[in-house]
Motif scaffolding. Sequence first.
Motif, short mmCIF file in Angstrom:
data_model
loop_
_atom_site.label_atom_id
_atom_site.label_comp_id
_atom_site.label_asym_id
_atom_site.label_seq_id
_atom_site.Cartn_x
_atom_site.Cartn_y
_atom_site.Cartn_z
N PRO A 159 31.07 17.67 78.57
CA PRO A 159 31.24 18.15 77.19
C PRO A 159 32.06 17.19 76.32
CG PRO A 159 31.51 19.95 78.73
CD PRO A 159 31.37 18.70 79.57
N PHE A 160 33.12 16.59 76.91
CA PHE A 160 33.91 15.64 76.12
C PHE A 160 33.09 14.38 75.79
CE2 PHE A 160 36.94 12.04 75.78
CZ PHE A 160 37.60 12.46 74.62
N GLY A 161 32.15 14.05 76.66
CA GLY A 161 31.27 12.90 76.39
C GLY A 161 30.39 13.15 75.18
N ILE A 162 29.88 14.36 75.09
CA ILE A 162 29.03 14.71 73.94
C ILE A 162 29.87 14.67 72.65
CG2 ILE A 162 27.61 16.55 72.91
CD1 ILE A 162 27.01 17.41 75.88
N GLU A 163 31.08 15.20 72.74
CA GLU A 163 31.99 15.17 71.59
C GLU A 163 32.28 13.72 71.17
OE1 GLU A 163 35.61 17.27 72.53
OE2 GLU A 163 36.43 17.01 70.50
N THR A 164 32.46 12.86 72.17
CA THR A 164 32.75 11.45 71.91
C THR A 164 31.58 10.76 71.19
OG1 THR A 164 34.18 11.35 73.85
CG2 THR A 164 33.38 9.25 73.01
N VAL A 165 30.36 11.03 71.69
CA VAL A 165 29.17 10.45 71.06
C VAL A 165 29.08 10.87 69.60
CG1 VAL A 165 26.62 10.66 71.03
CG2 VAL A 165 27.82 10.13 73.18
#
Length: 318
Positions: A159-165
Motif C-alpha cells: 500500500p505504501f508503494g502505491i501511495e509513493t507512485v
Amino acid sequence: MHIIDMHCDTLLECYLKKEHLRENSLHVDLQSMERNHAMAQFFAIFLPAGNAAQEIGIKKEPYELFLEIFALYQTELQQNQDVILPALSYENVMENHRNHKMSSILTIEDGQLLEGDIQRLDLLYEKGVRLMTLTWNNENQIGFPSSADQTAHGKGLKPFGIETVERMNQLGMIIDVSHLSEGGFYDVARYSEKPFVASHSCARELCDHPRNLTDQQLKCVARSGGAVGINFYAPFLREQASGTLVKDIIAHMKHMISIMGDEHIALGSDFDGMSCGMEIERYDSYRELLLRMEQAFSTETVERICYKNALRILKECL
Ligand SMILES: [Zn+2]
C-alpha cells in the motif's frame, strides 16, 4: 551526438573512495563526459542496504547515508559550475545546453530511505531529486525486488508503494522500475498516470535474467510513454558473458526496437555500479558504442536512443 545516460552510481564511489567528480579513476568523470558530448547525466545516490552495505563497510542508515552523499554532491557541483549545473526540469537541461553546460539530474536508488514516510518524498523533491528507483535488491516498504523465484517475482507493490507512485506523479518525479519485481512493475503500470522508466535494464528475451524485462513488460513501458535505459553489465546482456561487447548492446537495442519502436529506448550504463571490461570500460567507451550504433541504425534512431527519448520523458514527467 549528445548523450543522456539515465543511471550511474558514481556518487557513492566518490564518497567511498574519496574521489572527485571532475577527474577520477572511476567509470564516469566530468572530463570524459565533456569529451563525449554529454548533455546530461542522471547521478544516482545509491544507498546499499543489508549484505551489500556490510560488504563495503557502511553502517549508516539509508537516510543518514543519503544526507552525507547529498552534501558531497552539492560541494562537487559547486566546484564544477563551469562545466555542469543541476537540472530540476526539462527547461533547465535545455537552458544549460544553450549555455554550453552539461546537466546533472539527481536520482535515488532504493526507496528504502523513505522508511514508510511519504513526507520524506516531498523533502527529497525539495532537495532536487527527480527520479527514484523504487527498490534495490531487497524488500522495502514500497515493494519487493526482482527474483528468479516466480512467486517472489510476482509480488506486487505494498500500500505504501502505491501511495509513493501517486505522490511521485503529483510532485513530478520519475518512477524507476529497474530492480522491481514483475508484480510491482505491473502495479506501477496500473497506478502511474505518467510515463515510467526502467533506467538500467535489458531485454529478457535475449538474456534470461530477472533484472531484465519481458517483451510484455517492454510493451507496457512503451504504452506509458516511458523508456528502458540499456544496462551495460555483461550478465544482463548475454548469459555466460565474461565482458561487455558492443554487439550485445546493439542486439538488445534491435530487439527493443522490434517490440517497442525506437521511441522508448535510452541509455542506462550503470557505470560505477557494476564491473564491465572488454569493449566497454568507462564513459569514454561511448565513443566506440556510438560509432557502431551509427553503422547499425539511422541517425534519427541513434539520436532518439542517445538523448531525445530521455528529454521527452523529462519534459513529460518533471
Ligand atoms: Zn541498480
